[in-house]
Motif scaffolding. Structure first.
Motif, PDB file in Angstrom:
ATOM      1  N   MET A 128       0.841  -1.197   0.000  1.00  0.00           N
ATOM      2  CA  MET A 128       0.000   0.000   0.000  1.00  0.00           C
ATOM      3  C   MET A 128       0.880   1.252   0.000  1.00  0.00           C
ATOM      4  N   GLY A 129       1.516   1.501  -1.145  1.00  0.00           N
ATOM      5  CA  GLY A 129       2.366   2.680  -1.261  1.00  0.00           C
ATOM      6  C   GLY A 129       3.623   2.514  -0.421  1.00  0.00           C
ATOM      7  N   PRO A 130       4.678   3.291  -0.681  1.00  0.00           N
ATOM      8  CA  PRO A 130       5.884   3.191   0.141  1.00  0.00           C
ATOM      9  C   PRO A 130       5.614   3.702   1.559  1.00  0.00           C
ATOM     10  N   VAL A 131       5.709   2.809   2.535  1.00  0.00           N
ATOM     11  CA  VAL A 131       5.454   3.191   3.926  1.00  0.00           C
ATOM     12  C   VAL A 131       6.485   4.222   4.381  1.00  0.00           C
ATOM     13  N   CYS A 132       7.699   4.137   3.844  1.00  0.00           N
ATOM     14  CA  CYS A 132       8.739   5.087   4.245  1.00  0.00           C
ATOM     15  C   CYS A 132       8.349   6.529   3.909  1.00  0.00           C
ATOM     16  N   TYR A 133       7.466   6.702   2.918  1.00  0.00           N
ATOM     17  CA  TYR A 133       6.977   8.053   2.609  1.00  0.00           C
ATOM     18  C   TYR A 133       6.122   8.567   3.762  1.00  0.00           C
ATOM     19  N   TYR A 134       5.176   7.732   4.239  1.00  0.00           N
ATOM     20  CA  TYR A 134       4.319   8.165   5.351  1.00  0.00           C
ATOM     21  C   TYR A 134       5.176   8.565   6.557  1.00  0.00           C
ATOM     22  N   LEU A 135       6.208   7.765   6.796  1.00  0.00           N
ATOM     23  CA  LEU A 135       6.976   7.937   8.031  1.00  0.00           C
ATOM     24  C   LEU A 135       7.894   9.151   7.997  1.00  0.00           C
ATOM     25  N   GLU A 136       8.004   9.813   6.846  1.00  0.00           N
ATOM     26  CA  GLU A 136       8.735  11.074   6.785  1.00  0.00           C
ATOM     27  C   GLU A 136       7.872  12.251   7.246  1.00  0.00           C
ATOM     28  N   TYR A 137       6.560  12.015   7.375  1.00  0.00           N
ATOM     29  CA  TYR A 137       5.664  13.085   7.814  1.00  0.00           C
ATOM     30  C   TYR A 137       5.992  13.464   9.257  1.00  0.00           C
ATOM     31  N   PRO A 138       6.031  14.752   9.597  1.00  0.00           N
ATOM     32  CA  PRO A 138       6.379  15.171  10.962  1.00  0.00           C
ATOM     33  C   PRO A 138       5.558  14.518  12.082  1.00  0.00           C
ATOM     34  N   PRO A 139       4.258  14.155  11.872  1.00  0.00           N
ATOM     35  CA  PRO A 139       3.541  13.498  12.973  1.00  0.00           C
ATOM     36  C   PRO A 139       4.220  12.217  13.457  1.00  0.00           C
ATOM     37  N   TYR A 140       5.092  11.637  12.625  1.00  0.00           N
ATOM     38  CA  TYR A 140       5.781  10.404  13.020  1.00  0.00           C
ATOM     39  C   TYR A 140       7.145  10.682  13.644  1.00  0.00           C
ATOM     40  N   LYS A 141       7.383  11.901  14.076  1.00  0.00           N
ATOM     41  CA  LYS A 141       8.659  12.232  14.706  1.00  0.00           C
ATOM     42  C   LYS A 141       8.916  11.285  15.874  1.00  0.00           C
ATOM     43  N   GLY A 142      10.090  10.720  15.907  1.00  0.00           N
ATOM     44  CA  GLY A 142      10.451   9.806  16.990  1.00  0.00           C
ATOM     45  C   GLY A 142      10.349   8.349  16.609  1.00  0.00           C
ATOM     46  N   ILE A 143       9.596   8.040  15.551  1.00  0.00           N
ATOM     47  CA  ILE A 143       9.393   6.632  15.200  1.00  0.00           C
ATOM     48  C   ILE A 143      10.684   5.980  14.689  1.00  0.00           C
ATOM     49  N   LYS A 144      11.588   6.792  14.154  1.00  0.00           N
ATOM     50  CA  LYS A 144      12.826   6.222  13.619  1.00  0.00           C
ATOM     51  C   LYS A 144      13.745   5.692  14.717  1.00  0.00           C
ATOM     52  N   ASP A 145      13.447   6.071  15.965  1.00  0.00           N
ATOM     53  CA  ASP A 145      14.254   5.562  17.080  1.00  0.00           C
ATOM     54  C   ASP A 145      13.905   4.116  17.410  1.00  0.00           C
ATOM     55  N   ASP A 146      12.760   3.649  16.946  1.00  0.00           N
ATOM     56  CA  ASP A 146      12.331   2.267  17.205  1.00  0.00           C
ATOM     57  C   ASP A 146      13.013   1.336  16.203  1.00  0.00           C
ATOM     58  N   PRO A 147      13.618   0.226  16.658  1.00  0.00           N
ATOM     59  CA  PRO A 147      14.308  -0.685  15.728  1.00  0.00           C
ATOM     60  C   PRO A 147      13.397  -1.255  14.646  1.00  0.00           C
ATOM     61  N   ARG A 148      12.093  -1.257  14.877  1.00  0.00           N
ATOM     62  CA  ARG A 148      11.169  -1.780  13.874  1.00  0.00           C
ATOM     63  C   ARG A 148      11.093  -0.887  12.644  1.00  0.00           C
ATOM     64  N   TYR A 149      11.471   0.388  12.792  1.00  0.00           N
ATOM     65  CA  TYR A 149      11.508   1.280  11.634  1.00  0.00           C
ATOM     66  C   TYR A 149      12.514   0.766  10.603  1.00  0.00           C
ATOM     67  N   MET A 150      13.694   0.369  11.086  1.00  0.00           N
ATOM     68  CA  MET A 150      14.714  -0.136  10.162  1.00  0.00           C
ATOM     69  C   MET A 150      14.254  -1.432   9.504  1.00  0.00           C
ATOM     70  N   GLU A 151      13.459  -2.223  10.224  1.00  0.00           N
ATOM     71  CA  GLU A 151      12.928  -3.453   9.646  1.00  0.00           C
ATOM     72  C   GLU A 151      12.000  -3.129   8.473  1.00  0.00           C
ATOM     73  N   ILE A 152      11.159  -2.097   8.650  1.00  0.00           N
ATOM     74  CA  ILE A 152      10.264  -1.657   7.565  1.00  0.00           C
ATOM     75  C   ILE A 152      11.090  -1.174   6.373  1.00  0.00           C
ATOM     76  N   ARG A 153      12.081  -0.351   6.651  1.00  0.00           N
ATOM     77  CA  ARG A 153      12.897   0.203   5.565  1.00  0.00           C
ATOM     78  C   ARG A 153      13.627  -0.911   4.809  1.00  0.00           C
ATOM     79  N   LYS A 154      14.150  -1.888   5.546  1.00  0.00           N
ATOM     80  CA  LYS A 154      14.837  -3.006   4.896  1.00  0.00           C
ATOM     81  C   LYS A 154      13.890  -3.779   3.995  1.00  0.00           C
ATOM     82  N   LYS A 155      12.640  -3.972   4.472  1.00  0.00           N
ATOM     83  CA  LYS A 155      11.661  -4.719   3.670  1.00  0.00           C
ATOM     84  C   LYS A 155      11.377  -3.977   2.364  1.00  0.00           C
ATOM     85  N   GLU A 156      11.140  -2.673   2.466  1.00  0.00           N
ATOM     86  CA  GLU A 156      10.822  -1.913   1.247  1.00  0.00           C
ATOM     87  C   GLU A 156      12.009  -1.847   0.290  1.00  0.00           C
TER      88      GLU A 156
END
Length: 641
Positions: free
Chosen positions: A609-637
């Motif tokens: 459903m679209g590149p999730v990494c695009y959504y996560l660049e939105y400022p409301p997601y500030k702080g989410i990149k500190d979670d190790p699961r963010y890198m898991e999402i990025r690796k998958k995409e």
């Protein structure tokens, strides 16, 4: 100290020559100017930072105060002894050290002041946005200007209150850099007795527009902005000012049986002078020859401005010799440009008819690929099904004719929105822009690509360039506004949203953009009101809830935010093909529920459903990149791509 300020430059006109003619009068006027400036700037809560010769620099914390002060100054200086003063105002970040002031905002205000004429007040678009709703302040749009050491053309407005000079565009023409060749091709008027022949006149316009984009050194305004004036009786000079062009091509088409008459005229926008005009009477079978002849003549007329020699070249390369197939293609183009799902299906029907008559019609294959890509991205067709067709038709078009830009745009869309093949997407986008620099959907996707790559400012630059080519395109304005939000430039995002709302006061996407800009700027209470209006306009209890739920969460109204999630879950059950997980993830994140957030984000990955990494660049997601699961999402995409 760094701060946001309204910067007012004031400069006395003709002071040097007056000193030579009458030194006493010159000194008297300069003394009077200083007295008026000191009292007025202080009265309107400003501060004079510098006096230099016959000029001054002042700052204000409010754009309204700066403009009110400028009006008061100019009105007072009309009294004897009259002082001819130019004023320019801009808002921007400045640095103040030991009563000295620095920053791009200072340079911009100085450039704008240099444009003005004696007795005038010129303001930047940023200042205009602050004061445009003030009943006591009147303005006139002066248009775009290319200024020395300023990369992008600047949109300038003049204050038009009583006693303030408002020059014509001609009066300030000599103060700017010589503009490059910028051309707008206005929609040719359908003069045929059958109103249904409008598809033909529109098609001829678009074909000429595409041909002229191939001329080196010529910038052609994109279709969207040009067609915004269709059916409207605007003065050519006003149109040119809004589109930031110096030449306009207009014309008419009369089609009767197998005959066509095309009348064209090339107009110099500043003075309305007709550079060239011609009428062509032809058989319809010769339509491509007429288009090539017209575009060739115009190209050479414009080359004269670039000091280039005329060329004998063919700018129109017909991809079919079958007139019936071409007519079906133009009808498909007519429906495609309406950009609604229902009209897109109709466009595909006509493109397919053209292909059935002419199996090697590259342009028809390319447009069909773009249409399926649109339907897939909008969720009208299952993504897997839609983007398989996109690749099939785009590849076919490339095999027939590798110079059709839309083939590469369509492929890039599939790579970005479904395949997640980033290198291939970038290469396809670059090829599309090389073949046709005026394809706006390509700029939109290129901006999207750079955001996914984490290159936010690069995305902004690309979309700002697109906005210069196509200043009235809702697609580009919206994409630029979103890029500003992602780059955390909230005031600029709000400005773009307001442009869209001027075009359509009930545009939900514009309201959402404004709401995010206001909310991320810190005012979630005001933001909530806009999100409530977005939800109301959906006219559906289960739609338009993501922003609403996010704002409730930010305001501490947890139960209301949870109710929004509950209703989104209900919609997901009722509409299993709808894209809801990304919306629910955002509200869960605002509530601080990271496990729930990632649960839905991983579902987005599974569904492509679209590149999730695009959504996560939105400022409301500030702080989410500190979670190790963010890198898991990025690796998958990125491993998929």
């Amino acid at each position: 100290m760094r701060q946001l300020a309204a910067i007012l430059f004031a400069d006395m006109a003709g002071y040097t020559s007056l000193m030579q003619e009458n030194e006493l009068l010159a000194r008297t006027k300069r003394k009077r100017l200083k007295e008026v400036l000191d009292s007025s700037v202080s009265r309107f809560n400003g501060k004079v930072l510098q006096y230099y010769g016959d000029g001054s620099l002042s700052i204000f914390s409010s754009a309204n105060d700066s403009v009110d002060c400028a009006i008061a100054i100019q009105q007072q200086l009309q009294e004897d002894p009259k002082v001819d003063l130019r004023i320019g105002i801009h808002t921007g970040d400045v640095t103040i050290e030991d009563e000295a002031i620095y920053g791009d905002g200072v340079n911009m205000a100085s450039r704008i002041e240099s444009l003005a004429v004696p007795g005038a007040i010129f303001i930047s678009e940023k200042v205009y946005d602050e004061i445009k709703n003030q009943d006591a302040i009147s303005t006139v749009e002066m248009g775009f200007f290319e200024l020395k050491n300023v990369k992008q053309p600047i949109h300038v407005f003049a204050i038009a209150n009583n006693g303030i000079a408002v020059p014509s565009r001609n009066e300030i023409k000599g103060k700017t850099k010589q503009p490059g060749n910028r051309l707008a091709v206005l929609p040719f008027v359908n003069m045929s007795s059958d109103v249904d022949n409008e598809y033909f006149s529109d098609g001829i316009t678009e074909e000429l527009l595409n041909a002229l984009t191939k001329v080196d050194g010529l910038q052609v305004t994109s279709r969207t902005s040009s067609f915004a004036f269709k059916g409207k009786n605007h003065d050519i000079r006003d149109i040119a000012m809004q589109l930031n062009v110096d030449k306009v091509l207009e014309g008419s088409v009369r089609k009767a049986g197998n005959k066509v008459r095309i009348t064209t005229q090339l107009i110099n926008a500043v003075d309305g002078y007709h550079i060239w005009s011609e009428t062509y009477d032809r058989d319809l079978n010769d339509i491509f020859e007429v288009q090539d002849e017209i575009s060739g003549i115009i190209a050479n007329k414009l080359r004269e401005n670039l000091n280039s020699n005329p060329k004998e070249e063919s700018l129109v390369h017909p991809t079919t010799n079958n007139y019936t197939a071409y007519i079906h293609y133009l009808k498909g183009l007519h429906f495609w440009n309406k950009l609604t799902p229902a009209d897109t299906y109709k466009a595909i029907e006509y493109f397919e008819k053209a292909i059935s008559i002419e199996p090697d019609y590259a342009q028809a294959y390319a447009k069909t690929a773009m249409a399926y890509g649109y339907l897939g991205a909008k969720g009208q067709i299952l993504p897997k099904q839609a983007f398989e067709i996109v690749h099939q038709y785009a590849d076919k078009a490339m095999r027939i004719d590798p110079t059709v830009a839309e083939s590469y745009s369509a492929k890039a869309g599939a790579y970005i929105f479904y395949d997640w093949k980033w290198k291939e997407a970038y290469e396809a986008l670059q090829m599309a822009l090389k073949l046709n620099p005026a394809t706006m959907s390509t700029y939109e996707m290129l901006g999207f690509y750079h955001i996914v790559m984490g290159q936010k400012e690069e995305a902004v630059k690309i979309l700002e360039k697109a906005a210069q080519i196509d200043p009235l395109s809702p697609l580009i304005i919206q994409s630029l506004g979103n890029a500003y939000i992602i780059a955390e430039r909230y005031e600029e995002a709000i400005r773009e949203a307001e442009k869209l709302l001027e075009m359509n006061p009930e545009m939900r996407s514009a309201m959402e953009m404004k709401a995010w800009g206001i909310g991320m700027g810190g005012d979630w209470q005001s933001s909530l009101k806009w999100f409530e209006e977005v939800h109301r306009l959906t006219n559906h209890p289960l739609k338009g809830l993501m922003g609403l739920g996010f704002a409730y969460a930010k305001l501490g109204e947890r139960e209301k935010a949870l109710d929004c999630i509950k209703r989104m879950e209900q919609r997901s059950k009722e509409e299993p093909n709808s894209v809801i997980d990304a919306d629910m993830a955002a509200v869960w994140f605002a509530l601080g529920e990271k496990d729930k957030t990632f649960e839905h984000l991983f579902i987005c990955i599974e569904k492509h459903m679209g590149p999730v990494c695009y959504y996560l660049e939105y400022p409301p997601y500030k702080g989410i990149k500190d979670d190790p699961r963010y890198m898991e999402i990025r690796k998958k995409e990125f491993s998929i791509g």
